[in-house]
Design a protein around this motif. Structure first.
Motif, PDB file in Angstrom:
ATOM      1  N   TYR A  32      -3.103  -2.193   6.403  1.00 17.05           N
ATOM      2  CA  TYR A  32      -2.687  -3.239   5.477  1.00 17.05           C
ATOM      3  C   TYR A  32      -3.848  -4.052   4.925  1.00 17.05           C
ATOM      4  O   TYR A  32      -3.657  -4.953   4.115  1.00 17.05           O
ATOM      5  CB  TYR A  32      -1.689  -4.175   6.155  1.00 17.05           C
ATOM      6  N   ILE A  33      -5.074  -3.751   5.362  1.00 14.78           N
ATOM      7  CA  ILE A  33      -6.235  -4.488   4.875  1.00 14.78           C
ATOM      8  C   ILE A  33      -6.542  -4.064   3.438  1.00 14.78           C
ATOM      9  O   ILE A  33      -6.495  -2.877   3.095  1.00 14.78           O
ATOM     10  CB  ILE A  33      -7.452  -4.247   5.792  1.00 14.78           C
ATOM     11  N   ASP A  34      -6.870  -5.022   2.598  1.00 16.26           N
ATOM     12  CA  ASP A  34      -7.155  -4.773   1.188  1.00 16.26           C
ATOM     13  C   ASP A  34      -8.240  -3.701   1.036  1.00 16.26           C
ATOM     14  O   ASP A  34      -9.256  -3.713   1.739  1.00 16.26           O
ATOM     15  CB  ASP A  34      -7.604  -6.086   0.544  1.00 16.26           C
ATOM     16  N   ASP A  35      -8.027  -2.787   0.082  1.00 21.76           N
ATOM     17  CA  ASP A  35      -8.963  -1.682  -0.118  1.00 21.76           C
ATOM     18  C   ASP A  35     -10.371  -2.162  -0.455  1.00 21.76           C
ATOM     19  O   ASP A  35     -11.363  -1.544  -0.053  1.00 21.76           O
ATOM     20  CB  ASP A  35      -8.461  -0.762  -1.236  1.00 21.76           C
ATOM     21  N   GLN A  36     -10.469  -3.263  -1.206  1.00 21.24           N
ATOM     22  CA  GLN A  36     -11.796  -3.756  -1.561  1.00 21.24           C
ATOM     23  C   GLN A  36     -12.539  -4.265  -0.328  1.00 21.24           C
ATOM     24  O   GLN A  36     -13.754  -4.084  -0.213  1.00 21.24           O
ATOM     25  CB  GLN A  36     -11.700  -4.856  -2.613  1.00 21.24           C
ATOM     26  N   VAL A  37     -11.809  -4.890   0.603  1.00 18.75           N
ATOM     27  CA  VAL A  37     -12.438  -5.326   1.856  1.00 18.75           C
ATOM     28  C   VAL A  37     -12.994  -4.124   2.604  1.00 18.75           C
ATOM     29  O   VAL A  37     -14.134  -4.140   3.098  1.00 18.75           O
ATOM     30  CB  VAL A  37     -11.429  -6.099   2.724  1.00 18.75           C
ATOM     31  N   LEU A  38     -12.208  -3.060   2.715  1.00 14.49           N
ATOM     32  CA  LEU A  38     -12.660  -1.860   3.414  1.00 14.49           C
ATOM     33  C   LEU A  38     -13.853  -1.225   2.702  1.00 14.49           C
ATOM     34  O   LEU A  38     -14.792  -0.739   3.348  1.00 14.49           O
ATOM     35  CB  LEU A  38     -11.514  -0.865   3.536  1.00 14.49           C
ATOM     36  N   HIS A  39     -13.831  -1.228   1.362  1.00 11.98           N
ATOM     37  CA  HIS A  39     -14.954  -0.669   0.606  1.00 11.98           C
ATOM     38  C   HIS A  39     -16.239  -1.442   0.888  1.00 11.98           C
ATOM     39  O   HIS A  39     -17.300  -0.836   1.132  1.00 11.98           O
ATOM     40  CB  HIS A  39     -14.636  -0.701  -0.890  1.00 11.98           C
ATOM     41  N   TYR A  40     -16.168  -2.764   0.869  1.00 13.96           N
ATOM     42  CA  TYR A  40     -17.351  -3.574   1.151  1.00 13.96           C
ATOM     43  C   TYR A  40     -17.807  -3.396   2.604  1.00 13.96           C
ATOM     44  O   TYR A  40     -19.006  -3.426   2.892  1.00 13.96           O
ATOM     45  CB  TYR A  40     -17.076  -5.049   0.867  1.00 13.96           C
ATOM     46  N   ALA A  41     -16.844  -3.220   3.529  1.00 14.04           N
ATOM     47  CA  ALA A  41     -17.201  -3.004   4.931  1.00 14.04           C
ATOM     48  C   ALA A  41     -17.981  -1.705   5.113  1.00 14.04           C
ATOM     49  O   ALA A  41     -18.801  -1.590   6.031  1.00 14.04           O
ATOM     50  CB  ALA A  41     -15.946  -2.981   5.791  1.00 14.04           C
ATOM     51  N   LYS A  42     -17.741  -0.729   4.238  1.00 10.63           N
ATOM     52  CA  LYS A  42     -18.442   0.550   4.316  1.00 10.63           C
ATOM     53  C   LYS A  42     -19.771   0.531   3.580  1.00 10.63           C
ATOM     54  O   LYS A  42     -20.614   1.412   3.796  1.00 10.63           O
ATOM     55  CB  LYS A  42     -17.569   1.649   3.705  1.00 10.63           C
ATOM     56  N   THR A  43     -19.976  -0.466   2.714  1.00  6.76           N
ATOM     57  CA  THR A  43     -21.137  -0.435   1.837  1.00  6.76           C
ATOM     58  C   THR A  43     -21.966  -1.714   1.950  1.00  6.76           C
ATOM     59  O   THR A  43     -22.722  -1.884   2.902  1.00  6.76           O
ATOM     60  CB  THR A  43     -20.681  -0.188   0.377  1.00  6.76           C
ATOM     61  N   LEU A  44     -21.802  -2.649   1.017  1.00  8.44           N
ATOM     62  CA  LEU A  44     -22.677  -3.812   0.927  1.00  8.44           C
ATOM     63  C   LEU A  44     -22.626  -4.715   2.152  1.00  8.44           C
ATOM     64  O   LEU A  44     -23.612  -5.388   2.476  1.00  8.44           O
ATOM     65  CB  LEU A  44     -22.327  -4.625  -0.325  1.00  8.44           C
ATOM     66  N   LEU A  45     -21.474  -4.774   2.824  1.00 10.08           N
ATOM     67  CA  LEU A  45     -21.318  -5.693   3.959  1.00 10.08           C
ATOM     68  C   LEU A  45     -21.193  -4.962   5.295  1.00 10.08           C
ATOM     69  O   LEU A  45     -20.630  -5.493   6.243  1.00 10.08           O
ATOM     70  CB  LEU A  45     -20.094  -6.587   3.739  1.00 10.08           C
ATOM     71  N   SER A  46     -21.740  -3.760   5.378  1.00 13.74           N
ATOM     72  CA  SER A  46     -21.579  -2.980   6.608  1.00 13.74           C
ATOM     73  C   SER A  46     -22.240  -3.630   7.817  1.00 13.74           C
ATOM     74  O   SER A  46     -21.884  -3.324   8.956  1.00 13.74           O
ATOM     75  CB  SER A  46     -22.132  -1.566   6.423  1.00 13.74           C
ATOM     76  N   ASP A  47     -23.189  -4.548   7.583  1.00 15.80           N
ATOM     77  CA  ASP A  47     -23.839  -5.267   8.683  1.00 15.80           C
ATOM     78  C   ASP A  47     -23.175  -6.614   8.985  1.00 15.80           C
ATOM     79  O   ASP A  47     -23.640  -7.337   9.873  1.00 15.80           O
ATOM     80  CB  ASP A  47     -25.314  -5.509   8.359  1.00 15.80           C
ATOM     81  N   LYS A  48     -22.106  -6.951   8.252  1.00 20.76           N
ATOM     82  CA  LYS A  48     -21.566  -8.308   8.350  1.00 20.76           C
ATOM     83  C   LYS A  48     -20.071  -8.349   8.646  1.00 20.76           C
ATOM     84  O   LYS A  48     -19.483  -9.431   8.652  1.00 20.76           O
ATOM     85  CB  LYS A  48     -21.849  -9.071   7.049  1.00 20.76           C
ATOM     86  N   VAL A  49     -19.452  -7.214   8.888  1.00 24.91           N
ATOM     87  CA  VAL A  49     -18.013  -7.148   9.166  1.00 24.91           C
ATOM     88  C   VAL A  49     -17.809  -6.716  10.615  1.00 24.91           C
ATOM     89  O   VAL A  49     -18.513  -5.828  11.103  1.00 24.91           O
ATOM     90  CB  VAL A  49     -17.298  -6.177   8.206  1.00 24.91           C
ATOM     91  N   MET A  50     -16.841  -7.348  11.303  1.00 27.49           N
ATOM     92  CA  MET A  50     -16.642  -7.111  12.727  1.00 27.49           C
ATOM     93  C   MET A  50     -15.178  -6.871  13.064  1.00 27.49           C
ATOM     94  O   MET A  50     -14.273  -7.287  12.339  1.00 27.49           O
ATOM     95  CB  MET A  50     -17.157  -8.311  13.531  1.00 27.49           C
ATOM     96  N   PHE A  51     -14.977  -6.212  14.178  1.00 32.72           N
ATOM     97  CA  PHE A  51     -13.658  -5.927  14.722  1.00 32.72           C
ATOM     98  C   PHE A  51     -13.056  -7.174  15.359  1.00 32.72           C
ATOM     99  O   PHE A  51     -13.734  -7.949  16.024  1.00 32.72           O
ATOM    100  CB  PHE A  51     -13.794  -4.802  15.759  1.00 32.72           C
ATOM    101  N   GLY A  52     -11.756  -7.358  15.160  1.00 30.12           N
ATOM    102  CA  GLY A  52     -11.013  -8.422  15.831  1.00 30.12           C
ATOM    103  C   GLY A  52      -9.537  -8.101  15.770  1.00 30.12           C
ATOM    104  O   GLY A  52      -9.073  -7.401  14.857  1.00 30.12           O
ATOM    105  N   THR A  53      -8.771  -8.618  16.723  1.00 27.18           N
ATOM    106  CA  THR A  53      -7.341  -8.311  16.745  1.00 27.18           C
ATOM    107  C   THR A  53      -6.463  -9.492  16.368  1.00 27.18           C
ATOM    108  O   THR A  53      -5.528  -9.363  15.606  1.00 27.18           O
ATOM    109  CB  THR A  53      -6.901  -7.826  18.137  1.00 27.18           C
ATOM    110  N   ASP A  54      -6.706 -10.671  16.929  1.00 29.45           N
ATOM    111  CA  ASP A  54      -5.803 -11.831  16.920  1.00 29.45           C
ATOM    112  C   ASP A  54      -4.802 -11.703  18.072  1.00 29.45           C
ATOM    113  O   ASP A  54      -3.655 -12.140  17.969  1.00 29.45           O
ATOM    114  CB  ASP A  54      -5.067 -12.000  15.591  1.00 29.45           C
ATOM    115  N   TYR A  55      -5.244 -11.106  19.160  1.00 32.61           N
ATOM    116  CA  TYR A  55      -4.438 -10.955  20.367  1.00 32.61           C
ATOM    117  C   TYR A  55      -3.882 -12.317  20.798  1.00 32.61           C
ATOM    118  O   TYR A  55      -4.561 -13.324  20.677  1.00 32.61           O
ATOM    119  CB  TYR A  55      -5.324 -10.382  21.476  1.00 32.61           C
TER     120      TYR A  55
END
Length: 289
Positions: A230-253
């Motif tokens: 359900y994550i926005d496609d643009q967020v995923l695209h940036y996570a793979k490219t320009l922001l690959s060093d700045k995006v992290m895993f989290g759940t909200d457990y």
């Protein structure tokens, strides 16, 4: 085409976990948490930290950030005390990294921030601006950000809408405008040595969030609060490219659990090195582990 299998190395770090106990789910959450659970078909059944750690280890997650919570002034609900967070951290020191919380509307917030780091040895801070009812860019909070910057502790700010108070009359008085990441941009600009993590894809302001993370070297984001598909496609695209060093895993457990989150993440088109970055390497760098 199927995506790669999530790496089985147990090094993943969950950057966004709450207490599975009454202290958070019932006491601090109150009616606004029950609203969210009712709206999305969840339950507020409590669990133990032993079971939580076992669940994470089974999913291949090595560490979790346990977040404090203090929105007492705005909600009237009791906080999850910072001493409680530190005690849980101490009992499960091989698993939890403890982040405190201070209520920016309380007169002693600066003193409590100092106590969190110097006396309780907590590793950072969590702010939920919608629940806490404050604008982080307002000048009256600048002393708090300067203090935390001087302490060298990172902060997690909530990003985007909140499910708290969902569909209740007036949303329990909670104002989603405080979740706009543009308010965090001011803090990042004025405090360049303050390391900031924006929690969650910041719906409906994902583009603003991505722009801030790209332009501000001290701002990062996590993917918590949303199942991967359900994550926005643009967020995923940036996570793979320009922001690959700045995006992290989290759940909200405990609202989202690690195993199903990681199973969905494995369906996405992230190569092994990107998986390592998002699941733990970026977090290790941000936390100084």
């Amino acid at each position: 085409m199927d995506g790669p299998t999530v790496l089985d190395e147990p090094r993943a770090i969950d950057m966004h976990a709450h207490q599975p106990t009454s202290e958070f789910l019932h006491d601090a959450g109150g009616q606004m948490m029950r609203d969210a659970a009712d709206r999305f078909g969840a339950d507020l059944e409590t669990d133990t930290y032993e079971n939580m750690r076992a669940e994470y280890r089974e999913a291949g997650v090595d560490r979790a950030i346990l977040l404090g919570w203090d929105a007492e002034t705005n909600t009237g609900n009791p906080p999850v005390p910072n001493d409680y967070v530190a005690d849980v951290r101490d009992e499960f020191s091989d698993f939890f990294v403890g982040f405190g919380s201070v209520d920016p509307l309380k007169d002693d917030c600066v003193e409590e921030a100092i106590r969190c780091v110097e006396d309780l040895d907590l590793s950072g801070f969590k702010f939920q601006q919608i629940a806490q009812g404050f604008d982080p860019s307002a000048p009256e909070h600048d002393d708090l950000w300067s203090t935390i910057e001087d302490l060298g502790a990172p902060v997690v700010f909530h990003g985007g809408n909140s499910t708290l108070g969902a569909c209740s009359p007036g949303g329990r008085g909670l104002k989603i405008k405080y979740g706009n990441p543009m308010l965090i941009d001011d803090v990042a600009a004025d405090h360049p040595d303050l390391q900031i993590l924006i929690a969650h894809p910041a719906y409906p302001w994902e583009k603003e969030q991505l722009a801030i993370c790209q332009q501000k070297g001290n701002v990062y984001m996590d993917l918590s609060g949303w199942m991967p598909r359900y994550i926005d496609d643009q967020v995923l695209h940036y996570a793979k490219t320009l922001l690959s060093d700045k995006v992290m895993f989290g759940t909200d457990y405990p609202m989202l659990e690690p195993k199903p989150w990681l199973e969905q993440f494995a369906e996405l088109d992230f190569d092994e090195e990107l998986q390592r970055k998002l699941l733990w390497k970026n977090a290790e760098s941000f936390l100084g582990l």
